[in-house]
Design a protein around this motif. Sequence first.
Motif, PDB file in Angstrom:
ATOM      1  N   LEU A 121      -2.971   0.136  -0.063  1.00 62.87           N
ATOM      2  CA  LEU A 121      -4.330   0.223   0.463  1.00 62.87           C
ATOM      3  C   LEU A 121      -4.339   1.167   1.654  1.00 62.87           C
ATOM      4  CD1 LEU A 121      -4.773  -3.630   0.462  1.00 62.87           C
ATOM      5  CD2 LEU A 121      -5.893  -2.073  -1.137  1.00 62.87           C
ATOM      6  N   ASP A 122      -5.401   1.911   1.788  1.00 66.43           N
ATOM      7  CA  ASP A 122      -5.534   2.853   2.894  1.00 66.43           C
ATOM      8  C   ASP A 122      -6.934   2.717   3.472  1.00 66.43           C
ATOM      9  OD1 ASP A 122      -5.750   5.102   4.591  1.00 66.43           O
ATOM     10  OD2 ASP A 122      -4.417   6.268   3.301  1.00 66.43           O
ATOM     11  N   THR A 123      -7.022   2.462   4.753  1.00 63.68           N
ATOM     12  CA  THR A 123      -8.338   2.275   5.365  1.00 63.68           C
ATOM     13  C   THR A 123      -9.187   3.542   5.268  1.00 63.68           C
ATOM     14  OG1 THR A 123      -7.423   2.802   7.558  1.00 63.68           O
ATOM     15  CG2 THR A 123      -7.607   0.461   6.980  1.00 63.68           C
ATOM     16  N   ALA A 124      -8.561   4.689   5.064  1.00 62.92           N
ATOM     17  CA  ALA A 124      -9.310   5.939   4.936  1.00 62.92           C
ATOM     18  C   ALA A 124     -10.073   6.012   3.612  1.00 62.92           C
ATOM     19  CB  ALA A 124      -8.375   7.133   5.059  1.00 62.92           C
ATOM     20  N   THR A 125      -9.623   5.243   2.608  1.00 63.40           N
ATOM     21  CA  THR A 125     -10.278   5.302   1.298  1.00 63.40           C
ATOM     22  C   THR A 125     -11.030   4.025   0.943  1.00 63.40           C
ATOM     23  OG1 THR A 125      -8.251   4.576   0.175  1.00 63.40           O
ATOM     24  CG2 THR A 125      -8.588   6.959   0.411  1.00 63.40           C
ATOM     25  N   MET A 137      -4.778   3.535   8.495  1.00 63.89           N
ATOM     26  CA  MET A 137      -3.764   2.524   8.315  1.00 63.89           C
ATOM     27  C   MET A 137      -3.467   2.409   6.824  1.00 63.89           C
ATOM     28  SD  MET A 137      -3.984  -1.587   9.115  1.00 63.89           S
ATOM     29  CE  MET A 137      -4.346  -1.322  10.801  1.00 63.89           C
ATOM     30  N   ARG A 138      -2.194   2.453   6.484  1.00 63.85           N
ATOM     31  CA  ARG A 138      -1.768   2.276   5.100  1.00 63.85           C
ATOM     32  C   ARG A 138      -0.969   0.990   4.970  1.00 63.85           C
ATOM     33  NH1 ARG A 138      -0.798   7.701   5.977  1.00 63.85           N
ATOM     34  NH2 ARG A 138       1.400   7.268   6.248  1.00 63.85           N
ATOM     35  N   VAL A 139      -1.311   0.212   3.950  1.00 62.50           N
ATOM     36  CA  VAL A 139      -0.656  -1.069   3.705  1.00 62.50           C
ATOM     37  C   VAL A 139      -0.066  -1.045   2.301  1.00 62.50           C
ATOM     38  CG1 VAL A 139      -0.980  -3.560   3.489  1.00 62.50           C
ATOM     39  CG2 VAL A 139      -2.274  -2.285   5.203  1.00 62.50           C
ATOM     40  N   THR A 140       1.208  -1.399   2.201  1.00 61.90           N
ATOM     41  CA  THR A 140       1.852  -1.592   0.910  1.00 61.90           C
ATOM     42  C   THR A 140       2.174  -3.068   0.810  1.00 61.90           C
ATOM     43  OG1 THR A 140       2.803   0.614   1.017  1.00 61.90           O
ATOM     44  CG2 THR A 140       3.766  -0.906  -0.576  1.00 61.90           C
ATOM     45  N   LYS A 194      -7.137  -8.035  -3.704  1.00 65.41           N
ATOM     46  CA  LYS A 194      -7.191  -6.618  -4.054  1.00 65.41           C
ATOM     47  C   LYS A 194      -6.269  -6.301  -5.236  1.00 65.41           C
ATOM     48  CE  LYS A 194     -10.215  -5.874  -1.154  1.00 65.41           C
ATOM     49  NZ  LYS A 194     -11.537  -5.924  -1.710  1.00 65.41           N
ATOM     50  N   VAL A 195      -5.115  -6.928  -5.304  1.00 64.42           N
ATOM     51  CA  VAL A 195      -4.195  -6.729  -6.429  1.00 64.42           C
ATOM     52  C   VAL A 195      -4.870  -7.156  -7.734  1.00 64.42           C
ATOM     53  CG1 VAL A 195      -2.085  -7.617  -7.515  1.00 64.42           C
ATOM     54  CG2 VAL A 195      -2.038  -6.923  -5.135  1.00 64.42           C
ATOM     55  N   ARG A 196      -5.631  -8.228  -7.644  1.00 63.31           N
ATOM     56  CA  ARG A 196      -6.291  -8.769  -8.831  1.00 63.31           C
ATOM     57  C   ARG A 196      -7.599  -8.063  -9.162  1.00 63.31           C
ATOM     58  NH1 ARG A 196      -4.678 -14.508  -6.640  1.00 63.31           N
ATOM     59  NH2 ARG A 196      -2.729 -14.817  -7.785  1.00 63.31           N
TER      60      ARG A 196
END
Length: 98
Positions: free
Chosen positions: A20-24, A1-4, A94-96
Amino acid sequence: MRVTFERSGGFAGLMLTTSLDTATLPPSEANQLRQFVQAANFFQLPTEMSSASQPDRFQYDIAIDDGKRHHAVRVGESSVPESLRPLIDWCMEKVRGG
């Protein structure tokens, strides 16, 4: 899942963005992200949930690609549904750098 995730507007007009990517992500964070998306019923939310223009308020743009599903939501700060708030708060952390 990728989230922007993107937050724009506010008093200073600064834009904050992250992908964000759940794979990483570490497994615990990937699971947490999936839970927030599921709890928000993200893929059933309308694409636009902005209220009347209000100066100095934030706007959030969230796009999620989960294999066969892709959905994007734009929501004004005063229109954020309670079900979506934990996902936004987590993305802001996460941004912070949290």
